[in-house]
Design a protein around this motif. Sequence first.
Motif: not given
Length: 419
Positions: A13-19, A68-72, A283-289
């Motif tokens: 979901g984080r990567e979907h939001a980034l897209a 852009f790398i989403g997961p840790e 070291c990345r965006f949180g999911d689901p934040e």
Amino acid sequence: MNKVKVLIIGGGGREHALAHAFARSARCEKVFVSPGNAGIALEYPCVLLPDKEKIYDFCEKEGIGMVFIGPEQPIAEGLSDYLKAKGVRVIAPSQAAARLETSKAFAKEIMQNCGAPCAGYRMIHSPDEAKEILPGLKLPIVLKADGLAAGKGVIIAHSHEEAQEACNELLAAQCGADGVLAEEYLEGWEASLFVFTDSEGFCTTVFAQDHKQLLDGDEGPNTGGMGAYCPVAEAEPYRHEVEERIVAPVLTEMKKRGTPYFGVLYVGLMMTARDAHVIEFNCRFGDPEAQAVLPMLKTDFVELCEAMFEGKAGQIQLDWLEGSSVAVIMAAEGYPGDYKKSLPISIDELDGRVYYSGVAKGETGLISSGGRILAAVNKGENLKQAREKAYADIGRISIPQSIYRKDIGMRINRISRVE
């Protein structure tokens, strides 16, 4: 105007939001996601790139302007280092800088050296060591696996017997192979802040609040996150001290050590009666934040990333939509333990939108493939309205044997500050 093609690494979901954030940019020509998922593929092309060589080859072939790398995990494995060495522009820290997340003991060392406020702790490497150390610690005791644990490596023990049992359990797990931190318990409430940094300067987002526990009222086991909202008005009075006493000194210390931090830094905070303390860094965006925060961002996302590449992150003033955003996670019953997969997903027309995480393609539509299935996200003029709209959308989504929390955004964030 130079337009760029973007490749996002990850499949949740984080990567979907980034897209979605990149796609809204006037500077974005096309967004690819790898590996993505069947839900993301309804909007953006998803490509299977199983190793770093395939990722680089794809970047060369497609003329990718930034990754852009989403997961840790890929960051921890050094993907950003490999791509940067090949001349690819990447938004993600180096493997060495990512130790802020991959080793909680390392993060504590950094904070102690630069004076950033955090909980006191003892490091434990064996059950015998636990027997010596734990009885002398004040209850409750917070136990954290030193390594990556997908948001689930934290246990709060209310007795010394429980602490010993939890410590043994974490030491036996892969995430605790390098040890377990026994931390003092901090009284307060949690919030998180995201930092965009080029290692010299930085800019910060609105505050967000994740809901980690599975059940309403913050009951049940810790999960990867069952929902989030932003902004958190009660956190704003802490912003200056967080930036001046935590973010700036930590970035300076990292640079001093020869491991400058470039990318998105997640700062998990406990707001106490005296000040804001660091709970953890990611070291990345949180999911689901990310699913709650990114839809509120008015600043062009490609322009923001370009500013980071140009060393101008500290000159950016992020612009935000008015109001609030709420993200509610729908998960399979049994999560974070055993759960059924291949549950059919049926969605009526929504007022907001959905970000997909654990989904796959079935014979007649999308089916579940993971514990957390999707996030229903909506915005409103205020938190109350955003909640109402998000939960109205949840009512338009049908997934058998699924669960969701009904109290996202309802915490009372209150503690009397002692000056």
